[in-house]
Design an enzyme around this catalytic site. Structure first.
Site, PDB file in Angstrom:
ATOM      1  N   GLN A 286       9.699  -5.916   5.869  1.00 58.20           N
ATOM      2  CA  GLN A 286       9.128  -4.715   5.248  1.00 58.20           C
ATOM      3  C   GLN A 286      10.159  -4.059   4.358  1.00 58.20           C
ATOM      4  OE1 GLN A 286      11.027  -3.198   7.564  1.00 58.20           O
ATOM      5  NE2 GLN A 286      10.536  -1.048   7.759  1.00 58.20           N
TER       6      GLN A 286
ATOM      7  N   ASP B 274       1.122   8.412   2.855  1.00 55.94           N
ATOM      8  CA  ASP B 274       1.666   9.765   3.059  1.00 55.94           C
ATOM      9  C   ASP B 274       1.803  10.020   4.551  1.00 55.94           C
ATOM     10  OD1 ASP B 274       1.554  10.536   0.392  1.00 55.94           O
ATOM     11  OD2 ASP B 274      -0.391  11.536   0.576  1.00 55.94           O
TER      12      ASP B 274
ATOM     13  N   TYR C 148       0.839  -1.195   0.000  1.00 64.15           N
ATOM     14  CA  TYR C 148       0.000   0.000   0.000  1.00 64.15           C
ATOM     15  C   TYR C 148       0.875   1.247   0.000  1.00 64.15           C
ATOM     16  CZ  TYR C 148       0.684  -0.535   5.118  1.00 64.15           C
ATOM     17  OH  TYR C 148       1.208  -0.721   6.372  1.00 64.15           O
ATOM     18  N   PRO C 149       0.383   2.293  -0.675  1.00 65.45           N
ATOM     19  CA  PRO C 149       1.105   3.556  -0.638  1.00 65.45           C
ATOM     20  C   PRO C 149       0.628   4.395   0.549  1.00 65.45           C
ATOM     21  CG  PRO C 149      -0.635   3.701  -2.278  1.00 65.45           C
ATOM     22  CD  PRO C 149      -0.759   2.332  -1.628  1.00 65.45           C
TER      23      PRO C 149
ATOM     24  N   SER D  24       1.472   6.694  13.036  1.00 67.18           N
ATOM     25  CA  SER D  24       0.413   6.227  12.120  1.00 67.18           C
ATOM     26  C   SER D  24      -0.938   6.827  12.506  1.00 67.18           C
ATOM     27  CB  SER D  24       0.308   4.698  12.150  1.00 67.18           C
ATOM     28  OG  SER D  24       1.478   4.115  11.623  1.00 67.18           O
TER      29      SER D  24
HETATM   30  O1  76R Z   1      14.618   0.746   9.284  1.00 69.37           O
HETATM   31  C1  76R Z   1      14.572   0.440  10.497  1.00 69.37           C
HETATM   32  O2  76R Z   1      14.467  -0.700  10.948  1.00 69.37           O
HETATM   33  C2  76R Z   1      14.605   1.552  11.470  1.00 69.37           C
HETATM   34  C3  76R Z   1      13.290   1.801  11.993  1.00 69.37           C
HETATM   35  C4  76R Z   1      12.255   2.093  10.884  1.00 69.37           C
HETATM   36  C5  76R Z   1      12.185   3.220  10.065  1.00 69.37           C
HETATM   37  C6  76R Z   1      13.119   4.406   9.972  1.00 69.37           C
HETATM   38  C7  76R Z   1      11.129   1.247  10.569  1.00 69.37           C
HETATM   39  C8  76R Z   1      10.907  -0.003  11.125  1.00 69.37           C
HETATM   40  N1  76R Z   1      10.368   1.877   9.628  1.00 69.37           N
HETATM   41  C9  76R Z   1      10.973   3.078   9.293  1.00 69.37           C
HETATM   42  C10 76R Z   1      10.524   4.015   8.378  1.00 69.37           C
HETATM   43 MN1  76R Z   1       8.498   1.321   9.021  1.00 69.37          MN
HETATM   44  N2  76R Z   1       6.687   0.706   8.391  1.00 69.37           N
HETATM   45  C11 76R Z   1       5.758   1.519   7.789  1.00 69.37           C
HETATM   46  C12 76R Z   1       4.507   0.814   7.738  1.00 69.37           C
HETATM   47  O3  76R Z   1       0.688   0.883   8.304  1.00 69.37           O
HETATM   48  C13 76R Z   1       1.339   1.773   8.921  1.00 69.37           C
HETATM   49  O4  76R Z   1       0.893   2.290   9.973  1.00 69.37           O
HETATM   50  C14 76R Z   1       2.642   2.251   8.387  1.00 69.37           C
HETATM   51  C15 76R Z   1       3.200   1.407   7.261  1.00 69.37           C
HETATM   52  C16 76R Z   1       4.713  -0.442   8.281  1.00 69.37           C
HETATM   53  C17 76R Z   1       3.710  -1.558   8.426  1.00 69.37           C
HETATM   54  C18 76R Z   1       6.093  -0.491   8.691  1.00 69.37           C
HETATM   55  C19 76R Z   1       6.711  -1.588   9.291  1.00 69.37           C
HETATM   56  N3  76R Z   1       8.292   3.053   7.996  1.00 69.37           N
HETATM   57  C20 76R Z   1       9.256   3.988   7.797  1.00 69.37           C
HETATM   58  C21 76R Z   1       8.741   5.028   6.919  1.00 69.37           C
HETATM   59  C22 76R Z   1       9.497   6.265   6.451  1.00 69.37           C
HETATM   60  C23 76R Z   1       9.108   7.354   7.415  1.00 69.37           C
HETATM   61  C24 76R Z   1       9.846   8.636   7.289  1.00 69.37           C
HETATM   62  O5  76R Z   1      10.979   8.669   6.811  1.00 69.37           O
HETATM   63  O6  76R Z   1       9.247   9.642   7.725  1.00 69.37           O
HETATM   64  C25 76R Z   1       7.449   4.676   6.620  1.00 69.37           C
HETATM   65  C26 76R Z   1       6.469   5.426   5.735  1.00 69.37           C
HETATM   66  C27 76R Z   1       7.167   3.446   7.311  1.00 69.37           C
HETATM   67  C28 76R Z   1       5.952   2.809   7.295  1.00 69.37           C
HETATM   68  N4  76R Z   1       8.770  -0.445  10.073  1.00 69.37           N
HETATM   69  C29 76R Z   1       9.877  -0.836  10.782  1.00 69.37           C
HETATM   70  C30 76R Z   1       7.947  -1.559   9.915  1.00 69.37           C
HETATM   71  C31 76R Z   1       8.583  -2.692  10.550  1.00 69.37           C
HETATM   72  C32 76R Z   1       8.010  -4.103  10.565  1.00 69.37           C
HETATM   73  C33 76R Z   1       9.770  -2.233  11.086  1.00 69.37           C
HETATM   74  C34 76R Z   1      10.815  -3.035  11.867  1.00 69.37           C
HETATM   75  C35 76R Z   1      11.844  -3.483  10.872  1.00 69.37           C
HETATM   76  C36 76R Z   1      12.944  -4.284  11.470  1.00 69.37           C
HETATM   77  O7  76R Z   1      13.394  -3.970  12.584  1.00 69.37           O
HETATM   78  O8  76R Z   1      13.340  -5.255  10.811  1.00 69.37           O
END
Ligand code: 76R
Length: 247
Positions: free
Chosen positions: A183, A146, A143-144, A221
């Site tokens: 992810q 913002d 999914y995309p 979120s």
């Molecule tokens: O990369 C990392 O592990 C560091 C922590 C981390 C970052 C910086 C992280 C961890 N994410 C990051 C950035 Mn994420 N992520 C999403 C979604 O549905 C929703 O509510 C949001 C959709 C999911 C399901 C998810 C999962 N993440 C981001 C960003 C960029 C934000 C920015 O730069 O402002 C987005 C849009 C985003 C969205 N995130 C994790 C996960 C999971 C499962 C992790 C843990 C990953 C791991 O430790 O292996």
């Protein structure tokens, strides 16, 4: 002005969603269908070689519901390569029996809100995340999204320290799903209609629901997330393609 987060970029990414035009597909002779299937399989073989040489990766999933029938996700070092693949695919006899439903253009992105390695050098873990081999897990969820820019709830006006804190909490929830959900975050600011593409892989479909639900309660979120359409599906291996296309 608030400070922008530093982002690291990896491979370029194309998500390409297609629906089969089964009615047209059925009008083909057995030989014509076999030709078209082999054309598609030849593409998949080529993509497998690219993956084996670690100069790209791909995923093929059969999509649930009426939004599309299958998704091809491709990662390549340049946008030109992605464009070439897209054009070559569109010229195949097989593609003529597909309908273009949706596509998403982005680039693998890591934002460095809470870096695990302070030295800033490209450690092997970061490299593996920027240039990932996509998992061959049973299910996918794309999914995309913002980050909201609406009155008081404007992510882009928040000071770095606040965003850092929220992203830390986000990461901690995500980590609770380590090993269960993989992810891939792809950035698309300036490239496509939303700011990020979220692609999740799991061997258990329910993990998507649990993870996304849990994150909805997390401030980043709950307050700032805006979401596009969700696409979920099951892996379509090369070996299963002929049966999938059997009519
Ligand atoms: O990369 C990392 O592990 C560091 C922590 C981390 C970052 C910086 C992280 C961890 N994410 C990051 C950035 Mn994420 N992520 C999403 C979604 O549905 C929703 O509510 C949001 C959709 C999911 C399901 C998810 C999962 N993440 C981001 C960003 C960029 C934000 C920015 O730069 O402002 C987005 C849009 C985003 C969205 N995130 C994790 C996960 C999971 C499962 C992790 C843990 C990953 C791991 O430790 O292996």
């Amino acid at each position: 002005m608030s400070e922008a987060a530093i982002t690291l970029e990896g491979w370029y990414c194309l998500h390409d969603f297609r629906t089969m035009d089964w009615a047209a597909w059925k009008t083909l002779s057995g030989d014509q269908r076999e030709y078209a299937i082999n054309e598609f399989l030849t593409f998949l073989e080529k993509w497998e070689n690219v993956e084996a040489n670690k100069v790209g990766s791909h995923a093929l999933y059969s999509i649930m519901g009426q939004k599309a029938d299958f998704m091809m996700m491709l990662l390549r070092p340049t946008m030109e390569e992605l464009n070439e693949i897209e054009n070559a695919f569109n010229k195949t006899a097989f593609a003529q029996h597909t309908v273009k439903e949706y596509s998403y253009v982005s680039v693998v992105e890591l934002s460095t809100y809470n870096p695990q390695n302070e030295s800033g050098e490209m450690d092997p873990m970061i490299k593996a995340r920027l240039f990932p081999e996509l998992p061959k897990w049973k299910h996918v969820c794309f999914y995309p999204m913002d980050k909201r820019r609406d009155g008081e709830d404007n992510w882009y006006m928040l000071p770095m320290e606040e965003r850092k804190k929220m992203m830390y909490s986000h990461g901690m929830i995500g980590r609770g799903y380590a090993g269960k959900v993989k992810q891939i975050i792809t950035g698309s600011v300036g490239l496509d209609d939303w700011e990020w593409g979220v692609t999740l892989f799991s061997n258990e479909m329910l993990q998507f629901k649990k993870l996304v639900y849990e994150m909805r309660f997390d401030e980043v979120s709950a307050r700032y997330g805006e979401f596009g359409s969700f696409y979920v599906g099951n892996i379509l291996t090369k070996e299963a393609v002929p049966a999938y296309l059997q009519v």
